[in-house]
Design an enzyme around this catalytic site. Structure first.
Site, PDB file in Angstrom:
ATOM      1  CG  ASP A 186       3.312   1.410   9.414  1.00  0.00           C
ATOM      2  OD1 ASP A 186       3.524   1.685   8.220  1.00  0.00           O
ATOM      3  OD2 ASP A 186       3.004   2.271  10.250  1.00  0.00           O
ATOM      4  NE  ARG A 235      -7.024   4.280   5.404  1.00  0.00           N
ATOM      5  CZ  ARG A 235      -6.032   4.702   6.209  1.00  0.00           C
ATOM      6  NH1 ARG A 235      -6.197   4.753   7.503  1.00  0.00           N
ATOM      7  NH2 ARG A 235      -4.865   5.066   5.715  1.00  0.00           N
ATOM      8  CE  LYS A 281      -1.706   1.594   4.035  1.00  0.00           C
ATOM      9  NZ  LYS A 281      -1.445   3.003   4.391  1.00  0.00           N
ATOM     10  CG  ASN A 282       2.278   2.626   3.505  1.00  0.00           C
ATOM     11  OD1 ASN A 282       1.111   2.889   3.222  1.00  0.00           O
ATOM     12  ND2 ASN A 282       2.683   2.392   4.737  1.00  0.00           N
ATOM     13  NE  ARG A 334       0.649  10.420  10.152  1.00  0.00           N
ATOM     14  CZ  ARG A 334       0.108   9.400   9.505  1.00  0.00           C
ATOM     15  NH1 ARG A 334      -1.051   8.950   9.886  1.00  0.00           N
ATOM     16  NH2 ARG A 334       0.698   8.888   8.452  1.00  0.00           N
ATOM     17  CB  CYS A 342      -5.157   9.528  11.643  1.00  0.00           C
ATOM     18  SG  CYS A 342      -3.413   9.243  11.676  1.00  0.00           S
TER      19      CYS A 342
HETATM   20  C1  EPZ Z   1       4.191   6.868   6.149  1.00  0.00           C
HETATM   21  O1  EPZ Z   1       3.433   7.916   6.698  1.00  0.00           O
HETATM   22  C2  EPZ Z   1       3.259   5.659   6.112  1.00  0.00           C
HETATM   23  N1  EPZ Z   1       2.088   5.966   5.286  1.00  0.00           N
HETATM   24  C3  EPZ Z   1       2.817   5.296   7.536  1.00  0.00           C
HETATM   25  O2  EPZ Z   1       2.050   4.093   7.448  1.00  0.00           O
HETATM   26  C4  EPZ Z   1       4.061   5.013   8.376  1.00  0.00           C
HETATM   27  O3  EPZ Z   1       3.667   4.733   9.691  1.00  0.00           O
HETATM   28  C5  EPZ Z   1       4.982   6.246   8.349  1.00  0.00           C
HETATM   29  O4  EPZ Z   1       5.317   6.562   6.983  1.00  0.00           O
HETATM   30  C6  EPZ Z   1       6.266   6.015   9.121  1.00  0.00           C
HETATM   31  O5  EPZ Z   1       6.928   4.907   8.604  1.00  0.00           O
HETATM   32  C7  EPZ Z   1       2.198   5.951   3.940  1.00  0.00           C
HETATM   33  O6  EPZ Z   1       3.263   5.738   3.389  1.00  0.00           O
HETATM   34  C8  EPZ Z   1       0.941   6.214   3.163  1.00  0.00           C
HETATM   35  P1  EPZ Z   1       6.250  10.223   8.210  1.00  0.00           P
HETATM   36  P2  EPZ Z   1       4.039   9.429   6.665  1.00  0.00           P
HETATM   37  O7  EPZ Z   1       6.187  11.515   7.491  1.00  0.00           O
HETATM   38  O8  EPZ Z   1       4.959   9.595   5.531  1.00  0.00           O
HETATM   39  C9  EPZ Z   1       6.759  13.385  11.631  1.00  0.00           C
HETATM   40  C10 EPZ Z   1       0.202   2.697   7.763  1.00  0.00           C
HETATM   41  O9  EPZ Z   1      -0.259   2.157   8.781  1.00  0.00           O
HETATM   42  N2  EPZ Z   1       6.635  14.395  10.566  1.00  0.00           N
HETATM   43  O10 EPZ Z   1       7.365   9.284   7.880  1.00  0.00           O
HETATM   44  O11 EPZ Z   1       2.903  10.363   6.796  1.00  0.00           O
HETATM   45  C11 EPZ Z   1       5.470  12.624  11.859  1.00  0.00           C
HETATM   46  O12 EPZ Z   1       4.606  13.339  12.717  1.00  0.00           O
HETATM   47  C12 EPZ Z   1       0.654   4.135   7.829  1.00  0.00           C
HETATM   48  O13 EPZ Z   1       0.343   2.140   6.646  1.00  0.00           O
HETATM   49  C13 EPZ Z   1       6.861  15.719  10.859  1.00  0.00           C
HETATM   50  O14 EPZ Z   1       7.155  16.070  11.996  1.00  0.00           O
HETATM   51  O15 EPZ Z   1       4.869   9.453   8.017  1.00  0.00           O
HETATM   52  C14 EPZ Z   1       5.970  11.343  12.471  1.00  0.00           C
HETATM   53  O16 EPZ Z   1       6.211  11.564  13.843  1.00  0.00           O
HETATM   54  C15 EPZ Z   1       0.441   4.757   9.201  1.00  0.00           C
HETATM   55  N3  EPZ Z   1       6.748  16.647   9.864  1.00  0.00           N
HETATM   56  C16 EPZ Z   1       7.306  11.111  11.765  1.00  0.00           C
HETATM   57  O17 EPZ Z   1       7.686  12.382  11.224  1.00  0.00           O
HETATM   58  C17 EPZ Z   1       6.427  16.284   8.578  1.00  0.00           C
HETATM   59  O18 EPZ Z   1       6.361  17.177   7.706  1.00  0.00           O
HETATM   60  C18 EPZ Z   1       7.253  10.103  10.622  1.00  0.00           C
HETATM   61  O19 EPZ Z   1       6.198  10.503   9.775  1.00  0.00           O
HETATM   62  C19 EPZ Z   1       6.203  14.920   8.299  1.00  0.00           C
HETATM   63  C20 EPZ Z   1       6.319  13.986   9.301  1.00  0.00           C
END
Ligand code: EPZ
Length: 420
Positions: free
Chosen positions: A306, A398, A22-23, A120, A115
């Protein structure tokens, strides 16, 4: 809203085929906006998030066709304004921002929702885009972005929790058509980002350092169409591996890529689970008494956030004390309260959950809250005595392709109850 009715106590046995990731497929579908030519994406999982992304691309003017596990997209003529409600509902949609700016130099997309697992934020996405020369305003729930042109830059993309997966994807997709070279420090190294880069390279992009924290993109004039097969979903594979161990069964995961799952397989082996590679498959069974393990979630190649909830479902069965520390998201223990309804003994201390495992589980109605928490509840329900009803399983749909069918084929007593 549909629910799953599970009668626990049956060890899972047999074979399961792992679907496309998915990701990986969400940013790859967004990347098709970078060319007017046709793109063909294979091994696309049948998930509501994927259907959603298809609707978003169509709302931008792309032609999207799905036949079996193949999705064809042709973004011949597109507009830069996305459907507010569609985009707001799915976090993954934020990754259309980069390609829209690269292709049109303008974009108006809704802020993605938060969420249950955290606020996020997207500050790193916006920081990266600004470094490439994009002017950004955020007002009345929209991101308004424009650029005369995109110019390559050196930028650091790490945040308080380390790299950002979709932030890295967005900046790479904005940079592939920028003028000059972009160097991203603290880029995400997840296999899903690597898969996106492989697709972009097939489209004619020039990217080096793929899979490392330092990625260099040399902008090109335009990209052409490409065909791509999505990598298998390492999180889905981990989920079924844990379900096999939890139910004391033996399951062969076809298509799982062990090299994407080292941290998970390492922890499973430490807890006493037997994992054997068999060609392009992994055979998983509980090898005797389970042992408690401590987990800390980290950016890739560390233990994936995850898989944290699913691992907790295994640890509540394991006699002894396990400590699970969540370092990526600020509130990703919503499954703990629901697992306690089944008899689990868990206490939350800041970023850690202290699991006193080995208590007997008995079935009860529980509420799914996010994708991976739902999977944890299903695993626990498969092990609990009696019946467990997991409500609001749209969360599951999802990100898990036909989970009830796949589990039923492994012998689980599980029924989808459609809400009348
Ligand atoms: C991706 O989300 C995945 N989703 C998530 O999977 C996964 O948990 C996550 O990466 C971490 O591996 C998809 O790929 C669609 P991040 P993403 O930006 O990219 C902080 C699932 O269950 N952050 O890597 O949105 C954020 O708050 C889902 O399949 C900032 O601070 O996650 C978090 O603490 C859930 N500022 C950390 O970084 C930003 O601009 C990692 O988030 C962006 C993120």
């Amino acid at each position: 809203m549909d629910s799953l009715l599970i009668k626990g106590g049956v060890p899972l046995h047999g074979d399961v085929t792992i679907s496309g990731a998915k990701n990986a497929v969400l940013p790859i579908m967004a990347a098709t906006l970078l060319t007017a030519e046709k793109c063909v994406i294979r091994r696309v999982p049948d998930l509501s998030d994927v259907k959603f992304m298809g609707k978003i691309l169509a709302s931008l003017g792309a032609e999207v066709k799905a036949e079996g596990d193949t999705v064809t997209v042709q973004a011949a003529k597109i507009k830069g304004v996305g459907d507010y409600d569609l985009i707001r509902k799915m976090r993954g949609s934020i990754c259309i921002l980069g390609p829209l700016l690269a292709r049109l130099h303008k974009a108006k997309v809704s802020l993605p929702g938060g969420c249950v697992i955290g606020t996020r934020p997207i500050d790193l996405h916006l920081k990266g885009l600004r470094a490439l020369g994009v002017g950004i305003k955020v007002e009345s729930g929209y991101i308004l972005a424009t650029a005369k042109k995109l110019t390559g830059a050196d930028l650091f993309l790490g945040g308080r929790a380390g790299p950002t997966v979709l932030g890295t994807a967005n900046i790479i997709m904005a940079a592939v058509l920028a003028e000059g070279v972009t160097l991203i420090e603290s880029a995400a190294c997840e296999p899903e980002v690597m898969d996106l880069c492989n697709f972009l390279t097939a489209m004619g992009a020039k990217i080096t350092g793929v899979g490392s924290p330092t990625i260099t993109i040399t902008g090109v004039k335009e990209l052409h169409g490409a065909e791509h097969e999505v990598i298998p979903d390492r999180i889905e594979a981990a989920t079924y591996a844990i379900a096999a161990a939890a139910t004391n069964g033996e399951v062969t995961l076809h298509g799982a890529r062990a090299e994407h799952m080292n941290a998970v397989l390492d922890k499973l082996r430490e807890s006493g689970v037997k994992v054997e590679r068999q060609g392009a498959a992994l055979k998983v069974r509980r090898g005797g008494r389970l042992k408690p393990v401590d987990i800390t979630t980290l950016p890739y190649a560390g233990f994936p956030t995850d898989v944290q909830a699913q691992m907790m479902a295994l640890m509540i069965l394991t006699p002894g004390i396990s400590i699970i520390t969540e370092r990526i998201f600020e509130s990703r223990f919503t499954h703990a309260a629901e697992l306690m309804r089944l008899g689990a003994d868990i206490s939350i201390e800041g970023p850690s959950a202290i699991v006193k495992g080995g208590k007997p589980l008995s079935g009860a109605p529980v509420m799914a809250s996010d994708l991976r928490a739902s999977a944890a509840l299903v695993i626990a329900g498969l092990c609990a005595k009696g019946a467990t009803q997991v409500n609001r399983i749209y969360h599951l749909d999802r990100g898990y392709e036909k989970m009830d069918d796949k589990l039923k084929a492994l012998g689980a007593r599980i029924e989808r109850v459609e809400e009348t």
